[in-house]
Design a protein around this motif. Structure first.
Motif, PDB file in Angstrom:
ATOM      1  N   ARG A  45       0.784  -1.759   0.088  1.00 34.62           N
ATOM      2  CA  ARG A  45      -0.001  -0.094   0.303  1.00 34.62           C
ATOM      3  C   ARG A  45       0.879   1.332   0.069  1.00 34.62           C
ATOM      4  O   ARG A  45       0.473   2.294  -1.329  1.00 34.62           O
ATOM      5  CB  ARG A  45      -0.718  -0.002   1.158  1.00 34.62           C
ATOM      6  CG  ARG A  45      -1.717  -0.807   1.006  1.00 34.62           C
ATOM      7  CD  ARG A  45      -3.328  -0.799   2.534  1.00 34.62           C
ATOM      8  NE  ARG A  45      -3.913  -1.521   1.930  1.00 34.62           N
ATOM      9  CZ  ARG A  45      -5.709  -1.764   3.098  1.00 34.62           C
ATOM     10  NH1 ARG A  45      -5.323  -1.789   3.757  1.00 34.62           N
ATOM     11  NH2 ARG A  45      -6.319  -2.113   2.083  1.00 34.62           N
ATOM     12  N   ASP A  46       2.259   1.308   0.704  1.00 34.16           N
ATOM     13  CA  ASP A  46       2.898   2.329   0.881  1.00 34.16           C
ATOM     14  C   ASP A  46       3.348   3.062  -0.571  1.00 34.16           C
ATOM     15  O   ASP A  46       4.077   4.116  -0.873  1.00 34.16           O
ATOM     16  CB  ASP A  46       3.909   1.847   1.765  1.00 34.16           C
ATOM     17  CG  ASP A  46       3.037   2.495   3.424  1.00 34.16           C
ATOM     18  OD1 ASP A  46       2.575   2.775   3.057  1.00 34.16           O
ATOM     19  OD2 ASP A  46       4.208   1.636   4.218  1.00 34.16           O
ATOM     20  N   ALA A  47       3.388   1.771  -1.463  1.00 34.15           N
ATOM     21  CA  ALA A  47       4.505   2.006  -2.560  1.00 34.15           C
ATOM     22  C   ALA A  47       3.521   1.919  -3.883  1.00 34.15           C
ATOM     23  O   ALA A  47       3.363   2.340  -4.594  1.00 34.15           O
ATOM     24  CB  ALA A  47       5.071   0.550  -2.897  1.00 34.15           C
ATOM     25  N   ALA A  48       1.748   1.844  -3.438  1.00 33.01           N
ATOM     26  CA  ALA A  48       0.852   1.500  -4.466  1.00 33.01           C
ATOM     27  C   ALA A  48       1.102   3.372  -5.593  1.00 33.01           C
ATOM     28  O   ALA A  48       1.051   3.138  -6.896  1.00 33.01           O
ATOM     29  CB  ALA A  48      -0.848   1.577  -4.337  1.00 33.01           C
ATOM     30  N   HIS A  49       1.089   4.215  -4.759  1.00 32.82           N
ATOM     31  CA  HIS A  49       0.885   5.644  -5.786  1.00 32.82           C
ATOM     32  C   HIS A  49       2.739   5.344  -6.453  1.00 32.82           C
ATOM     33  O   HIS A  49       2.259   6.305  -7.787  1.00 32.82           O
ATOM     34  CB  HIS A  49       1.172   6.503  -4.193  1.00 32.82           C
ATOM     35  CG  HIS A  49       0.641   7.964  -5.597  1.00 32.82           C
ATOM     36  ND1 HIS A  49      -0.552   8.080  -5.870  1.00 32.82           N
ATOM     37  CD2 HIS A  49       1.103   9.168  -6.159  1.00 32.82           C
ATOM     38  CE1 HIS A  49      -0.503   9.304  -6.820  1.00 32.82           C
ATOM     39  NE2 HIS A  49       0.991   9.582  -6.644  1.00 32.82           N
ATOM     40  N   GLY A  50       3.302   5.094  -5.926  1.00 27.45           N
ATOM     41  CA  GLY A  50       4.984   4.647  -7.019  1.00 27.45           C
ATOM     42  C   GLY A  50       4.108   4.104  -8.133  1.00 27.45           C
ATOM     43  O   GLY A  50       5.113   5.425  -9.188  1.00 27.45           O
ATOM     44  N   PHE A  51       3.923   3.883  -8.297  1.00 22.61           N
ATOM     45  CA  PHE A  51       3.488   2.432  -9.240  1.00 22.61           C
ATOM     46  C   PHE A  51       2.272   3.080 -10.152  1.00 22.61           C
ATOM     47  O   PHE A  51       2.421   3.684 -11.349  1.00 22.61           O
ATOM     48  CB  PHE A  51       3.108   1.100  -8.566  1.00 22.61           C
ATOM     49  CG  PHE A  51       3.037   0.083 -10.080  1.00 22.61           C
ATOM     50  CD1 PHE A  51       4.118  -0.056 -11.001  1.00 22.61           C
ATOM     51  CD2 PHE A  51       1.316   0.103 -10.670  1.00 22.61           C
ATOM     52  CE1 PHE A  51       3.835  -0.673 -12.215  1.00 22.61           C
ATOM     53  CE2 PHE A  51       1.156  -0.922 -11.924  1.00 22.61           C
ATOM     54  CZ  PHE A  51       2.086  -1.274 -12.366  1.00 22.61           C
ATOM     55  N   HIS A  52       1.084   3.097  -9.589  1.00 20.84           N
ATOM     56  CA  HIS A  52      -0.493   4.118 -10.731  1.00 20.84           C
ATOM     57  C   HIS A  52       0.045   5.650 -10.921  1.00 20.84           C
ATOM     58  O   HIS A  52      -0.020   6.035 -11.597  1.00 20.84           O
ATOM     59  CB  HIS A  52      -1.208   3.585  -9.243  1.00 20.84           C
ATOM     60  CG  HIS A  52      -1.881   3.718  -9.073  1.00 20.84           C
ATOM     61  ND1 HIS A  52      -1.946   5.171  -7.966  1.00 20.84           N
ATOM     62  CD2 HIS A  52      -1.915   3.005  -7.601  1.00 20.84           C
ATOM     63  CE1 HIS A  52      -2.425   4.963  -6.536  1.00 20.84           C
ATOM     64  NE2 HIS A  52      -2.194   3.634  -6.454  1.00 20.84           N
ATOM     65  N   GLY A  54      -2.102   8.246 -10.042  1.00 27.99           N
ATOM     66  CA  GLY A  54      -3.675   7.883 -10.151  1.00 27.99           C
ATOM     67  C   GLY A  54      -3.994   7.238 -10.727  1.00 27.99           C
ATOM     68  O   GLY A  54      -4.963   7.951 -10.606  1.00 27.99           O
ATOM     69  N   THR A  55      -3.498   7.027 -11.458  1.00 29.28           N
ATOM     70  CA  THR A  55      -3.943   6.446 -12.903  1.00 29.28           C
ATOM     71  C   THR A  55      -5.191   5.090 -13.093  1.00 29.28           C
ATOM     72  O   THR A  55      -4.809   4.362 -12.216  1.00 29.28           O
ATOM     73  CB  THR A  55      -3.483   6.027 -14.634  1.00 29.28           C
ATOM     74  OG1 THR A  55      -2.474   4.839 -13.400  1.00 29.28           O
ATOM     75  CG2 THR A  55      -2.507   7.530 -14.674  1.00 29.28           C
ATOM     76  N   SER A  56      -5.899   5.542 -13.235  1.00 31.44           N
ATOM     77  CA  SER A  56      -7.413   4.665 -12.902  1.00 31.44           C
ATOM     78  C   SER A  56      -6.547   3.039 -13.779  1.00 31.44           C
ATOM     79  O   SER A  56      -6.804   2.006 -12.744  1.00 31.44           O
ATOM     80  CB  SER A  56      -8.566   4.916 -13.552  1.00 31.44           C
ATOM     81  OG  SER A  56      -8.207   5.164 -15.407  1.00 31.44           O
ATOM     82  N   TRP A  57      -6.122   3.304 -14.725  1.00 35.61           N
ATOM     83  CA  TRP A  57      -5.832   1.870 -15.381  1.00 35.61           C
ATOM     84  C   TRP A  57      -4.391   1.474 -14.597  1.00 35.61           C
ATOM     85  O   TRP A  57      -4.636  -0.275 -13.408  1.00 35.61           O
ATOM     86  CB  TRP A  57      -4.506   1.521 -16.232  1.00 35.61           C
ATOM     87  CG  TRP A  57      -4.625   0.899 -17.066  1.00 35.61           C
ATOM     88  CD1 TRP A  57      -3.479   0.032 -17.666  1.00 35.61           C
ATOM     89  CD2 TRP A  57      -5.906  -0.669 -17.438  1.00 35.61           C
ATOM     90  NE1 TRP A  57      -3.230  -1.049 -17.697  1.00 35.61           N
ATOM     91  CE2 TRP A  57      -4.898  -1.623 -18.046  1.00 35.61           C
ATOM     92  CE3 TRP A  57      -6.871  -0.765 -16.828  1.00 35.61           C
ATOM     93  CZ2 TRP A  57      -5.343  -3.369 -18.480  1.00 35.61           C
ATOM     94  CZ3 TRP A  57      -7.320  -2.375 -17.378  1.00 35.61           C
ATOM     95  CH2 TRP A  57      -6.615  -3.016 -18.027  1.00 35.61           C
ATOM     96  N   GLY A  58      -3.345   2.568 -13.394  1.00 37.36           N
ATOM     97  CA  GLY A  58      -2.534   1.481 -12.975  1.00 37.36           C
ATOM     98  C   GLY A  58      -2.441   1.159 -11.431  1.00 37.36           C
ATOM     99  O   GLY A  58      -2.314   0.071 -10.866  1.00 37.36           O
ATOM    100  N   LYS A  59      -4.200   1.878 -11.218  1.00 39.79           N
ATOM    101  CA  LYS A  59      -4.687   1.564  -9.821  1.00 39.79           C
ATOM    102  C   LYS A  59      -5.528   0.357 -10.017  1.00 39.79           C
ATOM    103  O   LYS A  59      -5.742  -0.721  -9.115  1.00 39.79           O
ATOM    104  CB  LYS A  59      -5.590   2.436  -9.158  1.00 39.79           C
ATOM    105  CG  LYS A  59      -5.249   3.581  -8.914  1.00 39.79           C
ATOM    106  CD  LYS A  59      -6.378   4.912  -7.870  1.00 39.79           C
ATOM    107  CE  LYS A  59      -5.932   5.796  -8.006  1.00 39.79           C
ATOM    108  NZ  LYS A  59      -7.255   6.795  -7.981  1.00 39.79           N
ATOM    109  N   ARG A  60      -5.760  -0.274 -10.779  1.00 42.63           N
ATOM    110  CA  ARG A  60      -6.473  -1.401 -11.255  1.00 42.63           C
ATOM    111  C   ARG A  60      -5.587  -2.797 -11.643  1.00 42.63           C
ATOM    112  O   ARG A  60      -6.176  -3.513 -10.880  1.00 42.63           O
ATOM    113  CB  ARG A  60      -7.736  -1.468 -12.742  1.00 42.63           C
ATOM    114  CG  ARG A  60      -8.816  -0.705 -12.519  1.00 42.63           C
ATOM    115  CD  ARG A  60      -9.486  -1.127 -14.149  1.00 42.63           C
ATOM    116  NE  ARG A  60     -10.601   0.054 -13.609  1.00 42.63           N
ATOM    117  CZ  ARG A  60     -11.270   0.351 -15.073  1.00 42.63           C
ATOM    118  NH1 ARG A  60     -11.106  -0.120 -16.292  1.00 42.63           N
ATOM    119  NH2 ARG A  60     -12.065   1.819 -15.290  1.00 42.63           N
TER     120      ARG A  60
END
Length: 98
Positions: A45-52, A54-60
């Motif tokens: 969860r801490d690394a999530a925003h660094g990956f996606h 904020g993009t919807s596809w990246g979040k999915r």
């Protein structure tokens, strides 16, 4: 007059699925083998925003791969025994009800 190229504020990957797997593997490389799924979930969860970014596809994609990873490390799946509709809701077009 020249136009400056736009700077992207989010990551752009051509293959989000493969990148998610690689990123999760690199994040979990230093995690002890006896760590429980809650500790692993916190790291993801801490690394999530660094990956996606904020993009919807990246979040999915991130959520999908984190769910699979955590399930393989002992996270219980949610129970789906809750009825979709309450017992007092009737559908008049159905013949099998009251």
């Amino acid at each position: 007059m020249s136009i400056a190229p736009s700077r992207r504020m989010w990551p752009m990957y051509s293959d989000w699925q493969a990148e998610a797997k690689k990123r999760i593997a690199s994040l979990m490389a230093d995690v002890p083998h006896d760590a429980d799924w809650k500790a692993r979930q916190t790291i993801l969860r801490d690394a999530a925003h660094g990956f996606h970014g904020g993009t919807s596809w990246g979040k999915r994609v991130w959520a999908k791969h984190c769910k699979v990873y955590l399930a393989s490390h002992g996270k219980p799946q949610p129970l789906k025994e809750v009825p979709l509709f309450a017992a007092d809701i009737t559908f008049p077009f159905r013949k099998d009800q009251r």
